[in-house]
Write a protein that holds these residues in place. Structure first.
Motif, PDB file in Angstrom:
ATOM      1  N   GLN A  94      -5.930   7.925   1.611  1.00 48.34           N
ATOM      2  CA  GLN A  94      -6.910   8.368   0.529  1.00 48.34           C
ATOM      3  C   GLN A  94      -8.177   7.313   1.346  1.00 48.34           C
ATOM      4  OE1 GLN A  94      -6.168   7.389  -3.698  1.00 48.34           O
ATOM      5  NE2 GLN A  94      -6.962   9.404  -3.921  1.00 48.34           N
ATOM      6  N   ARG A  95      -7.835   6.321   1.778  1.00 49.02           N
ATOM      7  CA  ARG A  95      -8.685   5.550   3.036  1.00 49.02           C
ATOM      8  C   ARG A  95      -8.858   6.112   3.720  1.00 49.02           C
ATOM      9  NH1 ARG A  95      -6.350  -0.567   2.477  1.00 49.02           N
ATOM     10  NH2 ARG A  95      -6.926  -0.156   0.225  1.00 49.02           N
ATOM     11  N   HIS A  96      -7.911   6.588   4.725  1.00 51.39           N
ATOM     12  CA  HIS A  96      -7.748   7.105   6.667  1.00 51.39           C
ATOM     13  C   HIS A  96      -8.086   8.648   5.987  1.00 51.39           C
ATOM     14  CE1 HIS A  96      -7.653   3.106   7.641  1.00 51.39           C
ATOM     15  NE2 HIS A  96      -5.954   2.900   7.017  1.00 51.39           N
ATOM     16  N   ARG A  97      -8.607   9.417   5.042  1.00 49.66           N
ATOM     17  CA  ARG A  97      -8.812  10.655   5.387  1.00 49.66           C
ATOM     18  C   ARG A  97      -9.406  11.339   5.634  1.00 49.66           C
ATOM     19  NH1 ARG A  97     -10.153  13.467  -0.579  1.00 49.66           N
ATOM     20  NH2 ARG A  97      -9.536  10.975  -1.350  1.00 49.66           N
ATOM     21  N   MET A 110       1.478  -1.335   0.057  1.00 49.20           N
ATOM     22  CA  MET A 110      -0.104  -0.233  -0.458  1.00 49.20           C
ATOM     23  C   MET A 110       1.055   0.820  -0.142  1.00 49.20           C
ATOM     24  SD  MET A 110      -2.394   1.114   2.763  1.00 49.20           S
ATOM     25  CE  MET A 110      -4.002   0.413   2.800  1.00 49.20           C
ATOM     26  N   THR A 111       0.864   2.140  -0.826  1.00 47.22           N
ATOM     27  CA  THR A 111       1.239   3.226  -1.125  1.00 47.22           C
ATOM     28  C   THR A 111       0.835   4.440   0.294  1.00 47.22           C
ATOM     29  OG1 THR A 111       0.008   4.142  -2.730  1.00 47.22           O
ATOM     30  CG2 THR A 111       1.629   2.948  -3.586  1.00 47.22           C
ATOM     31  N   ARG A 112       1.253   5.882   0.005  1.00 51.31           N
ATOM     32  CA  ARG A 112       1.333   6.304   1.159  1.00 51.31           C
ATOM     33  C   ARG A 112       0.032   7.549   0.534  1.00 51.31           C
ATOM     34  NH1 ARG A 112       4.836  10.656   4.450  1.00 51.31           N
ATOM     35  NH2 ARG A 112       3.239  12.227   4.929  1.00 51.31           N
ATOM     36  N   ILE A 113      -0.207   7.302  -1.208  1.00 50.33           N
ATOM     37  CA  ILE A 113      -1.373   8.057  -1.367  1.00 50.33           C
ATOM     38  C   ILE A 113      -2.390   7.457  -1.068  1.00 50.33           C
ATOM     39  CG2 ILE A 113      -2.733   8.965  -3.575  1.00 50.33           C
ATOM     40  CD1 ILE A 113       0.387   9.886  -4.439  1.00 50.33           C
ATOM     41  N   ASP A 114      -2.787   5.839  -1.119  1.00 51.39           N
ATOM     42  CA  ASP A 114      -3.792   4.460  -0.896  1.00 51.39           C
ATOM     43  C   ASP A 114      -4.037   5.006   0.111  1.00 51.39           C
ATOM     44  OD1 ASP A 114      -3.694   3.790  -3.710  1.00 51.39           O
ATOM     45  OD2 ASP A 114      -2.407   2.538  -3.030  1.00 51.39           O
TER      46      ASP A 114
END
Length: 182
Positions: free
Chosen positions: A8-11, A1-5
């Motif tokens: 987005q998932r935990h925004r 899992m990348t930092r961007i994912d």
């Protein structure tokens, strides 16, 4: 899992944590101020009001306390007199013939109070061989519009009732007429 994912998932969770941290910070600031009212001891301080006016905030009185100008002989700290900006602790005791507190000693570190004494924290405005001038954060009190002159006319008969927290911070409760002579 990348930092961007991850972002987005935990925004939503991150947003809630940031809002909660800001609320806790502001709540802590307010609680610190009001804690002096909740936990503080009452003290009456003799004062002389001056009636200035602030165009943005309205009428207020500048309060000049008897404990704002102290004799250098009260200094109990190490070394020379304190300098501008130094934090100091003033030991207050009841005056012998009054219900008003007066300065007994001045320290650079908070001393342990003995029976009937209160400790108030202040900052040195400046110090000379003739006096140590201290601000306590109690020097400005906002009042209802057009009432400043009434207070100023009672210059020899006013006291300020404050609450002094155990850690030295003070909050003004009210300004009232002096009931006993100084």
């Amino acid at each position: 899992m990348t930092r961007i994912d991850f972002m987005q998932r935990h925004r939503t969770k991150l947003f809630i944590v940031l809002i909660a941290a800001q609320i806790l910070f502001l709540g802590g600031l307010v609680s610190y101020h009001y804690a002096a009212l909740w936990f503080g001891q009452e003290a009456r301080l003799a004062t002389t009001p001056i009636d200035p006016r602030d165009l943005l905030y309205g009428d207020y009185v500048t309060l000049n306390y008897e404990i704002s100008q102290l004799d250098p002989g009260l200094w109990r700290g190490p070394g020379n007199l304190p300098e501008e900006g130094d934090k100091v602790y003033v030991v207050l005791q009841l005056a012998a013939d009054s219900d008003v507190y007066q300065a007994k000693a001045l320290y650079s570190r908070k001393p342990a109070p003995s029976g009937g004494e209160l400790i108030i924290k202040g900052r040195v405005r400046y110090a000379t061989n003739t006096g140590i001038f201290i601000n306590y954060g109690l020097e400005k009190f906002y009042i209802p519009e057009n009432t400043g002159k009434q207070l100023e006319e009672q210059t020899d008969s006013l006291v300020v009732k404050v609450r002094i927290a155990p850690w030295g911070n003070a909050v003004i409760e009210e300004i009232e007429p002096l009931t006993q002579p100084r």
